[in-house]
Write a protein that holds these residues in place. Structure first.
Motif: not given
Length: 504
Positions: A123-128
């Motif tokens: 999630m951190a890679v996708a959204f952040g």
């Protein structure tokens, strides 16, 4: 000059809100989930602003311009649908389990901190990173129009302004400013739509652009790819989950998602209509994602145009800030607290969370400078989430048989499949038919959609082979416990629940 003056007035407003938020922030919980205290009107307003984020709306208009009315409608309709589906699927379970982030759902529901960290990293890679990069591109377009500067300095300015109030005020400041921004966004969008319909009605709703039969043959693959990846793939959205996690109880989380999704669906036709009209008003545009800004500046009085540009910038800043806060929440909770330092000094933890916001901003800025296109980065983020995190979140609240090894296998298989097929293409037959079978084969050859099918099969088959543990079954009982829905925000000392701990 009017646009610059209006934007500066807005900056004074948001930094004032940021300062008020700063006064209320004493811990990382306050920064990331606003102390689990946000009421219905705040969560709803924040979610509406998130879904109507100017960069995504610009991208939708660009799709309408290039591909047709239905394709332009797909992005907003998909986002609104995703919100309603999320309300029905995971909002109450996440709040019942008392997660800090949506990644906490995976770690708590499947009784594995390591799984929470794994999903959180995705999630951190996708959204952040990717989603933040897309939002940065859209916001940069607006700053360019306001200040008349180049893309790189505009991007640096946009990110810098957003980071300051994100670090200072956290989710509390983001959510409260979004109430105003969401209202301005709706008024501005409806205003442009009304002008187009009244002055250029001959250019809108051409039957060739709005032919429903087009959706059920090979030509409709573009619409369904856009719509399904958003309506389904964005269900585990980290920034939406962050807002829901901050709601004061599960019922508020549920209602806010339903209301916000319904509002966005009700106006989802506008980007397609605008894209269709702009095809005639601005023929041969090299970047149709910027045409809403060009129209506002060319066809509105200076004061109205300045207000509109400021409202669009505000939408972009608030949604980008929410991505930063969501990424920071995941890194803070699912990695730092769970594995590095479970009992940190509260002030040091707060500092770590703020530094994580800055790092997310820098990475998103770097990515935006490389791509300089909204839609490319945004759909990359949603593709990744769809093929990895969709099934554990969708099946978890309803099927107690889902086991922890099955979730690990599903996420890993989906990610590997997506990477390989993006490089080497999706295997399978290629249909020469232009009818419904041609549509199905076109959709199968989209790595995000076929990857979701593969990861779904993996999670079902593995769960049937390897049953869940008693600890996992107990967490499923808690997420189904309706007696928790009216509870107000938990005490901070209960901010994290060890897997298997019974909530009274």
């Amino acid at each position: 000059m009017i646009a610059i003056f209006t934007f500066c007035l807005y900056l004074i407003f948001i930094y004032y809100i940021g300062f008020k938020g700063y006064q209320r922030i004493n811990t990382a919980e306050d920064l990331i989930v606003a102390g689990w205290s946000m009421p219905l009107y705040v969560v709803t307003g924040s979610l509406v602003a998130a879904l109507l984020a100017a960069p995504f709306f610009f991208a939708a208009v660009g799709s309408g311009y290039n591909d047709g009315g239905f394709e332009g409608t797909a992005t907003m309709a998909g986002l609104g649908t995703c919100m309603i589906l999320g309300a029905l699927i995971w909002t109450k379970p996440l709040r019942r389990l008392k997660g800090w982030t949506i990644a906490d759902y995976y770690g708590l529901r499947y009784a594995s901190k390591k799984l929470g960290a794994y999903t959180g990293s995705v999630m951190a890679v996708a959204f952040g990173l990717f989603n933040a990069g897309a939002l940065t591109v859209g916001g940069t377009y607006i700053i360019q129009n306001i200040f008349g500067i180049g893309f790189i300095p505009a991007a640096i300015l946009f990110v810098s302004l957003t980071v300051i109030y994100s670090v200072v005020g956290g989710l509390w400041a983001v959510a409260y400013t979004e109430i105003v921004q969401g209202l301005f966004a709706i008024v501005g969008i409806l205003g442009i739509a009304l002008v187009i319909i009244l002055k250029y009605h001959d250019f809108t709703f051409n039957p060739n652009w709005w032919n429903v039969s087009h959706l059920f043959n090979k030509g409709g693959a573009g619409f369904w790819s856009l719509y399904l990846i958003l309506a389904l793939g964005d269900i585990p959205a980290a920034d939406l989950g962050q807002r829901v996690a901050a709601a004061k109880n599960p019922r508020v989380a549920y209602l806010s998602m339903i209301i916000a999704g319904s509002i966005v669906i009700s106006i989802s036709w506008i980007p397609g209509m605008l894209g269709e009209a702009f095809k005639t008003i601005f023929p041969h545009s090299s970047n149709p994602e910027t045409l809403m800004l060009a129209f506002a500046q060319g066809y509105f009085p200076p004061v109205i145009s300045a207000i509109f540009l400021t409202a669009m910038a505000a939408m972009g800043m608030s949604t980008l800030a929410a991505c930063y806060v969501a990424a920071s929440g995941i890194v803070t909770k699912n990695i730092y607290l769970d594995f590095i330092n479970p009992n940190p000094d509260p002030k040091k933890l707060l500092l770590f969370s703020r530094l994580a916001i800055v790092v997310s901003a820098m990475l998103g800025l770097a990515l935006s400078l490389g791509f300089q296109k909204i839609i490319n980065l945004a759909y990359l983020a949603w593709d990744i989430v769809f093929v990895t995190l969709f099934w554990p979140l969708v099946l978890g609240p309803f099927w107690k048989r889902v086991s922890t090894p099955a979730v690990w296998a599903s996420i890993t298989a989906g990610l590997i499949y997506y990477i390989l097929t993006s490089i080497f293409s999706v295997p399978g037959p290629v249909s020469g038919s232009s009818g419904f079978w041609g549509l199905i084969t076109e959709l199968w050859h989209n790595p995000g959609l076929s990857g979701a099918v593969v990861s779904g099969l993996v999670i079902v088959i593995t769960s049937l082979i390897i049953p869940p543990t008693e600890e996992v079954l107990e967490m499923h009982r808690i997420e189904k416990d309706k007696t928790l829905d009216e509870l107000q925000s938990f005490e901070k000392k209960e901010s994290y629940i060890e897997p298997g701990t019974k909530i009274i």
